[in-house]
Scaffold this active site. Sequence first.
Site, mmCIF file in Angstrom:
data_model
loop_
_atom_site.group_PDB
_atom_site.id
_atom_site.type_symbol
_atom_site.label_atom_id
_atom_site.label_comp_id
_atom_site.label_asym_id
_atom_site.label_seq_id
_atom_site.Cartn_x
_atom_site.Cartn_y
_atom_site.Cartn_z
ATOM 1 N N ASP A 277 24.859 44.861 -17.025
ATOM 2 C CA ASP A 277 23.485 44.878 -16.514
ATOM 3 C C ASP A 277 23.264 43.932 -15.353
ATOM 4 O O ASP A 277 22.459 44.203 -14.470
ATOM 5 C CB ASP A 277 22.496 44.537 -17.636
ATOM 6 N N ASP B 17 26.406 39.064 -16.251
ATOM 7 C CA ASP B 17 27.183 38.851 -17.472
ATOM 8 C C ASP B 17 28.048 40.077 -17.738
ATOM 9 O O ASP B 17 28.187 40.956 -16.892
ATOM 10 C CB ASP B 17 26.248 38.555 -18.654
#
Length: 507
Positions: free
Chosen positions: A85, A88
């Site tokens: 997303d 991360d």
Amino acid sequence: MEKMGSKCNAFPSLLVLAGTIMMMVATGAMAASIDYADALSKSILFFEGQRSGKLPSNQRMTWRKDSALRDGSDIGMDLVGGYYDAGDNVKFNFPMAFTVTTLAWSVIEFGQSMGSEQQNALDAVRWGSDYLLKSTSVPDVVVGVVGDPNGDHSCWERPEDMDTPRTTYVVNKTSPGTEVAAETAAALAASSIAFRGSDDKYSEQLLARARQVFDFADKYQGSYNTSIGPGACPFYCDFSGYVDELLWGAAWLYKATNEDYYWNYLKRNINHLEFITPLDINGNPFVGAGYFEFGWDSKTAGINVLVSQRLMNDPSNADPFVSNADKFVCSILPDSPTKSVSYSPGGLLFKPGGSNMQHATSLSFLLIVYARYMRDAKKEVQCDNIVANPDMLIKVAKGQTDYILGNNPLGMSYMVGFGQKFPQKIHHRGSTLPSIDSHPQHMGCRDGDQYFKSDKPNINELTGALVGGPAEDDSFKDTRLDVSQSEPTTYLNSPFVGVLAYFKASP
């Protein structure tokens, strides 16, 4: 994750509004003209940097390599693929599905303006929609998250090296997650439209699955906040309830099928949104919530704009969709008496919460789409004593776009790799750490700390990434430590692809 003016005669107000907008779009007027085609190409390329799974032979962002090749094995599913997303290495399906929906919508509305980039945009949609098909391959089960968010966030590690738990979180009949299921249905339905004419078999597959997933979302209602708990919160808690996702899914299925069932669902349930008050991350009511909101959490403004295309010349069915879409427009225009946003001194739109650039890109997208619908219907919007025509909406969106691409007080582009000055130290693991090509040895959980703490620019350029953007005084901290300003996310870029395609064709 993560607002009024005095009354006066309409004609002077119109002049003031137009003048304010022109000042906003003229910010940095002496700057070189903006290459929207280049920005479009880079905004699409960014998605290759966020890919998870087995990368294809035509991968253009070559510092990224294969990653997370056993995702889903803990529950016996093949969940390889999809997108990380943000900075991360977690796959959060709720915002990912919204990314796919808005990326597909960009192609549907503006694909013909993309030129050679249309195929790259479709490839980006397919990378997400393929994964969403995998995520819904078991009847009455929808994947919500892949990867333990807390474990992942405790490490600064390349996706290619991940050794944190790749836990799979799912929603099902006994532990429902209506918001993630309904958003997935919307993404599949929107993608089915995007692929019509170029891959009809795939389009039909997507639409059939969208129907199934929507039925599941509607039949087994409940929030994934509860069902998957730490997999969703506090990272992507649903603060606006799941009714908006159900209506969003129905709206896309109506657009994809033209079937009365979905239209009747919309008409029967649209007023339920009036009784929902979105909350912020601290549990407090949003100021200016409801029909003003559009993003990965709240879809209300998007529902009204999407459905309004069919209803502007149909007074018997227009209410409340068109009237609420009009209210949304009035909530954005700089001199509207009912404005619910603020603007920085340099002209950037602001709403409460972190990663503000998501509001500038998603709301600009809606303004352009609605302006096009207004032109087709020969419609204007009345904001109390101010009359707004389609050109005004376009000018506001252009002001936001040009600010993002460098016409701002700092002369900085907030798209990585675009222009002469752009963020160098973005909050993104893969971009910060040396690639497998230059450092083939495994890097463990804390081996990346020295790179995170370094004052040097990131090693790998995540070309096309939009970051969270400046503060409300137009200042910007180019540091990995300021997540809200320096972290990119997929849902910042996905609506901006459509915005850039529009201005590429109509600069």
